[in-house]
Design a protein around this motif. Sequence first.
Motif, PDB file in Angstrom:
ATOM      1  N   ALA A  91       4.004   4.182   3.777  1.00  0.00           N
ATOM      2  CA  ALA A  91       3.680   4.696   2.440  1.00  0.00           C
ATOM      3  C   ALA A  91       3.496   6.213   2.472  1.00  0.00           C
ATOM      4  CB  ALA A  91       2.427   4.025   1.893  1.00  0.00           C
ATOM      5  N   ALA A  92       2.864   6.721   3.532  1.00  0.00           N
ATOM      6  CA  ALA A  92       2.640   8.163   3.648  1.00  0.00           C
ATOM      7  C   ALA A  92       3.958   8.915   3.778  1.00  0.00           C
ATOM      8  CB  ALA A  92       1.729   8.457   4.837  1.00  0.00           C
ATOM      9  N   VAL A  93       4.916   8.338   4.509  1.00  0.00           N
ATOM     10  CA  VAL A  93       6.238   8.957   4.626  1.00  0.00           C
ATOM     11  C   VAL A  93       6.949   8.933   3.267  1.00  0.00           C
ATOM     12  CG1 VAL A  93       8.521   8.742   5.688  1.00  0.00           C
ATOM     13  CG2 VAL A  93       6.465   8.451   7.090  1.00  0.00           C
ATOM     14  N   VAL A 101       4.028   6.276  -4.978  1.00  0.00           N
ATOM     15  CA  VAL A 101       4.188   5.016  -4.275  1.00  0.00           C
ATOM     16  C   VAL A 101       3.130   4.040  -4.773  1.00  0.00           C
ATOM     17  CG1 VAL A 101       4.188   3.853  -2.038  1.00  0.00           C
ATOM     18  CG2 VAL A 101       5.045   6.198  -2.217  1.00  0.00           C
ATOM     19  N   PHE A 102       3.567   2.864  -5.180  1.00  0.00           N
ATOM     20  CA  PHE A 102       2.669   1.761  -5.507  1.00  0.00           C
ATOM     21  C   PHE A 102       2.761   0.768  -4.353  1.00  0.00           C
ATOM     22  CE2 PHE A 102       3.838   3.690  -9.494  1.00  0.00           C
ATOM     23  CZ  PHE A 102       2.660   3.699 -10.224  1.00  0.00           C
ATOM     24  N   THR A 103       1.677   0.613  -3.611  1.00  0.00           N
ATOM     25  CA  THR A 103       1.740  -0.197  -2.399  1.00  0.00           C
ATOM     26  C   THR A 103       0.746  -1.346  -2.459  1.00  0.00           C
ATOM     27  OG1 THR A 103       1.677  -0.151   0.030  1.00  0.00           O
ATOM     28  CG2 THR A 103       0.177   1.357  -1.119  1.00  0.00           C
ATOM     29  N   ILE A 104       1.192  -2.518  -2.027  1.00  0.00           N
ATOM     30  CA  ILE A 104       0.397  -3.746  -2.100  1.00  0.00           C
ATOM     31  C   ILE A 104       0.153  -4.284  -0.691  1.00  0.00           C
ATOM     32  CG2 ILE A 104       0.247  -6.076  -3.080  1.00  0.00           C
ATOM     33  CD1 ILE A 104       2.403  -5.260  -5.096  1.00  0.00           C
ATOM     34  N   GLU A 105      -1.086  -4.679  -0.423  1.00  0.00           N
ATOM     35  CA  GLU A 105      -1.463  -5.270   0.858  1.00  0.00           C
ATOM     36  C   GLU A 105      -2.318  -6.518   0.607  1.00  0.00           C
ATOM     37  OE1 GLU A 105      -1.967  -6.555   4.326  1.00  0.00           O
ATOM     38  OE2 GLU A 105      -0.754  -4.732   4.215  1.00  0.00           O
ATOM     39  N   ALA A 120      -8.185  11.073   3.746  1.00  0.00           N
ATOM     40  CA  ALA A 120      -8.392  12.074   4.794  1.00  0.00           C
ATOM     41  C   ALA A 120      -7.238  13.074   4.861  1.00  0.00           C
ATOM     42  CB  ALA A 120      -8.577  11.388   6.147  1.00  0.00           C
ATOM     43  N   LEU A 121      -6.034  12.600   4.566  1.00  0.00           N
ATOM     44  CA  LEU A 121      -4.846  13.460   4.625  1.00  0.00           C
ATOM     45  C   LEU A 121      -4.563  14.156   3.295  1.00  0.00           C
ATOM     46  CD1 LEU A 121      -2.493  11.108   6.705  1.00  0.00           C
ATOM     47  CD2 LEU A 121      -3.631  13.196   7.499  1.00  0.00           C
ATOM     48  N   GLY A 122      -5.359  13.854   2.279  1.00  0.00           N
ATOM     49  CA  GLY A 122      -5.158  14.489   0.978  1.00  0.00           C
ATOM     50  C   GLY A 122      -3.910  14.024   0.258  1.00  0.00           C
ATOM     51  N   ILE A 123      -3.473  12.793   0.534  1.00  0.00           N
ATOM     52  CA  ILE A 123      -2.291  12.242  -0.140  1.00  0.00           C
ATOM     53  C   ILE A 123      -2.743  11.601  -1.444  1.00  0.00           C
ATOM     54  CG2 ILE A 123      -0.341  10.656   0.029  1.00  0.00           C
ATOM     55  CD1 ILE A 123      -0.614  10.818   3.079  1.00  0.00           C
ATOM     56  N   ASP A 124      -2.337  12.160  -2.573  1.00  0.00           N
ATOM     57  CA  ASP A 124      -2.866  11.694  -3.856  1.00  0.00           C
ATOM     58  C   ASP A 124      -1.820  11.038  -4.757  1.00  0.00           C
ATOM     59  OD1 ASP A 124      -1.381  13.883  -4.587  1.00  0.00           O
ATOM     60  OD2 ASP A 124      -3.062  15.052  -5.367  1.00  0.00           O
TER      61      ASP A 124
END
Length: 218
Positions: A91-93, A101-105, A120-124
Amino acid sequence: MTIDARKIRLLMALRQSGVTDTKVLAAIERVPREVFVPDAFQDQAWENTALPIELGQTISQPLVVGLMTQALELHPRHLVLEVGTGSGYQAAVLARLCRRVFTIERLKPLLGEAERRFRALGIDNITTRLGDGTRGWPEQAPFLRVLVTAAGGPEPPKDLTDQLAVGGVMLIPLGDGYHDQKVVRFRRTEDGLIREDLWPVRFVPLLSDPPQQVRSAS
């Protein structure tokens, strides 16, 4: 060997193995894989190998991440549905290459750890959900890109293909067992789906949970 040297060696190996899209390579270079790898495997974080993570799951081999990301043919304006957040690395890539990105777990502890890493990585531009990935994300559909990071059976879940927009691309590992999987690319046209078998892989299975065992975390 320093992280930078390992990273350079990995990127060269990915290029030699078919990941030729410079934007994909740049995204892989910029996402610190060591953040997504358990402490016990930090020395292998930039090796071209899959590694175990919590709850019997894995973080995919960088080559598989690169090839699947490249095969999605991403555009900066795309909204992407990812099924199977896992560690959050894929997802980060993706987040480096698309609008959102809409990610489901389906496993709450994994999702919590992935969310912590994103913060932590500031990915918003990643939105998460705890739930049954085989049902997709109807509220945000249709999607121009769908990536499934767990292996389905012989055919993809109908809910996911139904949420693929005309002109859209879906990548999903399909097969009858762990040793008989391949990545399949589907393209949605006005007349239906066009299937293209790509390369062999080994992914954990795509599971469907009873509705009472999942809830939205978004």
